[in-house]
Write a protein that holds these residues in place. Structure first.
Motif, mmCIF file in Angstrom:
data_model
loop_
_atom_site.group_PDB
_atom_site.id
_atom_site.type_symbol
_atom_site.label_atom_id
_atom_site.label_comp_id
_atom_site.label_asym_id
_atom_site.label_seq_id
_atom_site.Cartn_x
_atom_site.Cartn_y
_atom_site.Cartn_z
ATOM 1 N N LYS A 86 0.836 -1.193 0.000
ATOM 2 C CA LYS A 86 0.000 0.000 0.000
ATOM 3 C C LYS A 86 0.874 1.247 0.000
ATOM 4 O O LYS A 86 2.099 1.168 0.079
ATOM 5 N N GLU A 87 0.230 2.404 -0.096
ATOM 6 C CA GLU A 87 0.967 3.663 -0.098
ATOM 7 C C GLU A 87 1.776 3.783 1.186
ATOM 8 O O GLU A 87 1.328 3.419 2.260
ATOM 9 N N GLY A 88 3.005 4.277 1.057
ATOM 10 C CA GLY A 88 3.882 4.382 2.213
ATOM 11 C C GLY A 88 4.818 3.196 2.346
ATOM 12 O O GLY A 88 5.689 3.181 3.202
ATOM 13 N N GLY A 89 4.601 2.170 1.490
ATOM 14 C CA GLY A 89 5.514 1.030 1.485
ATOM 15 C C GLY A 89 5.138 -0.114 2.391
ATOM 16 O O GLY A 89 5.765 -1.175 2.333
ATOM 17 N N HIS A 90 4.121 0.042 3.255
ATOM 18 C CA HIS A 90 3.757 -1.064 4.135
ATOM 19 C C HIS A 90 2.852 -2.052 3.389
ATOM 20 O O HIS A 90 2.193 -1.702 2.412
ATOM 21 N N THR A 91 2.860 -3.294 3.854
ATOM 22 C CA THR A 91 2.093 -4.346 3.182
ATOM 23 C C THR A 91 1.010 -4.895 4.104
ATOM 24 O O THR A 91 1.114 -4.817 5.333
ATOM 25 N N VAL A 92 -0.040 -5.429 3.489
ATOM 26 C CA VAL A 92 -1.107 -6.090 4.239
ATOM 27 C C VAL A 92 -1.386 -7.436 3.577
ATOM 28 O O VAL A 92 -1.214 -7.576 2.355
ATOM 29 N N PRO A 93 -1.793 -8.444 4.358
ATOM 30 C CA PRO A 93 -2.117 -9.741 3.755
ATOM 31 C C PRO A 93 -3.327 -9.629 2.827
ATOM 32 O O PRO A 93 -4.174 -8.752 2.992
ATOM 33 N N ALA A 94 -3.389 -10.522 1.843
ATOM 34 C CA ALA A 94 -4.497 -10.512 0.893
ATOM 35 C C ALA A 94 -5.838 -10.617 1.601
ATOM 36 O O ALA A 94 -6.807 -9.955 1.234
ATOM 37 N N ALA A 95 -5.897 -11.463 2.643
ATOM 38 C CA ALA A 95 -7.152 -11.656 3.375
ATOM 39 C C ALA A 95 -7.620 -10.362 4.036
ATOM 40 O O ALA A 95 -8.821 -10.057 4.063
ATOM 41 N N GLN A 96 -6.679 -9.579 4.550
ATOM 42 C CA GLN A 96 -7.035 -8.311 5.184
ATOM 43 C C GLN A 96 -7.566 -7.324 4.157
ATOM 44 O O GLN A 96 -8.526 -6.583 4.424
ATOM 45 N N PHE A 97 -6.964 -7.300 2.986
ATOM 46 C CA PHE A 97 -7.425 -6.405 1.934
ATOM 47 C C PHE A 97 -8.834 -6.789 1.492
ATOM 48 O O PHE A 97 -9.671 -5.923 1.214
ATOM 49 N N LEU A 98 -9.104 -8.081 1.440
ATOM 50 C CA LEU A 98 -10.452 -8.544 1.102
ATOM 51 C C LEU A 98 -11.458 -8.065 2.138
ATOM 52 O O LEU A 98 -12.560 -7.623 1.793
ATOM 53 N N ARG A 99 -11.086 -8.152 3.398
ATOM 54 C CA ARG A 99 -12.013 -7.713 4.461
ATOM 55 C C ARG A 99 -12.301 -6.217 4.349
ATOM 56 O O ARG A 99 -13.418 -5.771 4.615
ATOM 57 N N GLN A 100 -11.294 -5.443 3.952
ATOM 58 C CA GLN A 100 -11.499 -4.000 3.782
ATOM 59 C C GLN A 100 -12.589 -3.721 2.758
ATOM 60 O O GLN A 100 -13.324 -2.740 2.874
ATOM 61 N N PHE A 101 -12.710 -4.610 1.763
ATOM 62 C CA PHE A 101 -13.708 -4.429 0.707
ATOM 63 C C PHE A 101 -14.900 -5.374 0.888
ATOM 64 O O PHE A 101 -15.492 -5.851 -0.072
ATOM 65 N N LEU A 102 -15.230 -5.609 2.161
ATOM 66 C CA LEU A 102 -16.468 -6.273 2.560
ATOM 67 C C LEU A 102 -16.549 -7.738 2.140
ATOM 68 O O LEU A 102 -17.636 -8.249 1.856
ATOM 69 N N PHE A 103 -15.401 -8.411 2.126
ATOM 70 C CA PHE A 103 -15.375 -9.863 1.968
ATOM 71 C C PHE A 103 -14.880 -10.457 3.285
ATOM 72 O O PHE A 103 -13.672 -10.608 3.487
ATOM 73 N N PRO A 104 -15.796 -10.779 4.208
ATOM 74 C CA PRO A 104 -15.382 -11.350 5.494
ATOM 75 C C PRO A 104 -14.753 -12.725 5.306
ATOM 76 O O PRO A 104 -14.846 -13.330 4.237
ATOM 77 N N ASN A 105 -14.115 -13.229 6.364
ATOM 78 C CA ASN A 105 -13.384 -14.500 6.281
ATOM 79 C C ASN A 105 -14.233 -15.636 5.726
ATOM 80 O O ASN A 105 -13.733 -16.478 4.970
ATOM 81 N N GLU A 106 -15.513 -15.684 6.102
ATOM 82 C CA GLU A 106 -16.361 -16.790 5.661
ATOM 83 C C GLU A 106 -16.634 -16.773 4.158
ATOM 84 O O GLU A 106 -17.107 -17.770 3.600
#
Length: 207
Positions: free
Chosen positions: A60-80
């Motif tokens: 992401k911006e600023g150089g930090h990374t997030v797991p794919a699963a976390q990015f999915l949750r940000q866009f309303l795809f919960p773990n299930e």
């Protein structure tokens, strides 16, 4: 419709060659292109598999990374939903997943062709929040005036005849400017008619 909006995006991304002139793309430009056609995946793929086929970690911006699963949750795809097959998603969910695949590549030049079609209110809010904090350049083709008002600060208005009007402002400001311009033109036209009529009136008086 038919004024050349999608054609312009295809020119910018190299999908079409210009009839004349050239388009130069900077060395550091990373383009993300959300097309109207939507997502196309192999049968049987799950939501998470589609994302992890691109990357396990999203920068992401600023150089930090997030797991794919976390990015999915940000866009309303919960773990299930991560292991749900894509071919069983609703039309709106498939559109949202496609949007995730575009955004997760961390583009600094984002082109969105009718991104709000089939998105529900929650998904639309997430997209608006993302774009409001986006540090790159975004070009959006949209018929959704309320969405454009929120996220755009500059307009290119295509007239359907090959002309492009460059307007600094959002859609509501453009409509207000058009009303004022139309009013000024009408007043100018009426003033010209009154001036043109006066010599004829003077001539009648002389006779």
């Amino acid at each position: 419709n038919g004024s050349g909006k999608s054609t312009l995006l295809n020119l910018l991304t190299g999908g079409l060659a210009p009839d004349s002139g050239r388009i130069e793309t900077g060395d550091t430009v990373v383009t993300g292109y959300y097309r109207q056609g939507g997502i196309s995946v192999a049968p049987g793929k799950t939501v998470l598999e589609v994302i992890e086929d691109i990357a396990d970690q999203i920068e992401k911006e600023g150089g930090h990374t997030v797991p794919a699963a976390q990015f999915l949750r940000q866009f309303l795809f919960p773990n299930e939903m991560h292991h749900v097959r894509v071919d069983s998603l609703s039309g709106g969910e498939r559109k949202r997943l496609y949007l995730v695949t575009v955004l997760m590549k961390n583009p600094n030049f984002l082109l969105l062709d009718e991104p709000t079609n089939d998105l529900d209110i929650l998904s639309l809010n997430v997209l608006e929040d993302y774009l409001m904090s986006f540090g790159g350049t975004v070009i959006i083709v949209s018929h959704d005036r309320f969405f454009v008002d929120k996220v755009a600060d500059h307009l290119f208005v295509l007239d359907g005849r090959g002309g492009v009007k460059d307007f600094p402002g959002n859609y509501s400001e453009y409509l207000a400017w058009e009303r004022e311009s139309g009013k000024a033109k009408r007043e100018e036209t009426n003033g010209s008619k009154a001036t043109a009529a006066k010599p004829a009136e003077d001539a009648n008086a002389t006779r």
